[in-house]
Design a protein around this motif. Sequence first.
Motif, PDB file in Angstrom:
ATOM      1  N   ASP A  97       0.808  -1.211   0.000  1.00 27.53           N
ATOM      2  CA  ASP A  97       0.000   0.000   0.000  1.00 27.53           C
ATOM      3  C   ASP A  97       0.847   1.270   0.000  1.00 27.53           C
ATOM      4  O   ASP A  97       0.360   2.332  -0.373  1.00 27.53           O
ATOM      5  N   ASP A  98       2.083   1.160   0.403  1.00 25.41           N
ATOM      6  CA  ASP A  98       2.988   2.299   0.360  1.00 25.41           C
ATOM      7  C   ASP A  98       4.418   1.786   0.402  1.00 25.41           C
ATOM      8  O   ASP A  98       4.673   0.633   0.762  1.00 25.41           O
ATOM      9  N   TYR A  99       5.366   2.646   0.024  1.00 25.49           N
ATOM     10  CA  TYR A  99       6.743   2.241  -0.215  1.00 25.49           C
ATOM     11  C   TYR A  99       7.656   3.339   0.308  1.00 25.49           C
ATOM     12  O   TYR A  99       7.619   4.454  -0.195  1.00 25.49           O
ATOM     13  N   PHE A 100       8.442   3.037   1.332  1.00 24.86           N
ATOM     14  CA  PHE A 100       9.339   4.026   1.927  1.00 24.86           C
ATOM     15  C   PHE A 100      10.786   3.640   1.652  1.00 24.86           C
ATOM     16  O   PHE A 100      11.184   2.501   1.893  1.00 24.86           O
ATOM     17  N   THR A 101      11.558   4.593   1.141  1.00 26.42           N
ATOM     18  CA  THR A 101      12.963   4.336   0.828  1.00 26.42           C
ATOM     19  C   THR A 101      13.851   4.735   1.997  1.00 26.42           C
ATOM     20  O   THR A 101      13.715   5.825   2.551  1.00 26.42           O
ATOM     21  N   LYS A 102      14.747   3.827   2.393  1.00 22.91           N
ATOM     22  CA  LYS A 102      15.708   4.121   3.459  1.00 22.91           C
ATOM     23  C   LYS A 102      16.791   5.062   2.947  1.00 22.91           C
ATOM     24  O   LYS A 102      17.254   4.889   1.815  1.00 22.91           O
ATOM     25  N   PRO A 103      17.221   6.032   3.744  1.00 22.10           N
ATOM     26  CA  PRO A 103      16.689   6.355   5.071  1.00 22.10           C
ATOM     27  C   PRO A 103      15.330   7.027   4.949  1.00 22.10           C
ATOM     28  O   PRO A 103      15.160   7.928   4.126  1.00 22.10           O
TER      29      PRO A 103
END
Length: 229
Positions: A97-103
């Motif tokens: 449902d969502d995609y977070f890139t590190k950092p």
Amino acid sequence: MKGKIYVADDEKNIRDLIKSFLAEEGHEVVLFEDGESLLEAFYKSEPDIVILDVMMPGMDGFTLCTKIRKKSDVPILLLTARDTDADYITGFTAGCDDYFTKPFSPVKLTMRVNAILKRSFKENNSSQDRELFYGDITINNDLKTFMVNEKQVKLTNTEFELMNYLLVNKERAVSREELLSSIWGYDTVVETRVTDDMIKRIRKKLRENNSIVSIDTVWGFGFKLESRD
């Protein structure tokens, strides 16, 4: 609205960081070092939200996301150190449902979690129309079904939320920022890519099912539903 959240990441500092921010909001956070242990726990008891690292030893986040999605529509958020278009597409194709890139921003992640839980609570307790119609599309908010030409089409939880929002506001154009704020819980311009990619996936599903409804782009602003009938 407080929820139960499963988090799988092989980096202890990341797990602890996520837990500290979410626990401060009152959420129950259960941590896992790998995908296999999270999946085992998931089969026994489903949480309200799942947060997965993509690059884990053993079962990776994409595979785990696909397995969970076969059983449940629980919201899934992916974390990754890789920011390529291929990975982005793979994640959403797997059903995230969502995609977070590190950092990543733990504040933004917390906002997204809170937005998901708040919207879920509103949907379960609101007096809004339980069925919405437009062209050959029907949305049933009680059954959480999306129909095209009386045939059920599978949407992820966030795809369903987005289409529901567009149908409620079908008489007007909706900006990208409004969608981010209402569906994802944040409204920074940098994140408008997530709306565009999700719109592309929904458009593909509408075309595959020969819908007369389209999601038209209002250039420089956002999107609006149109029907060819």
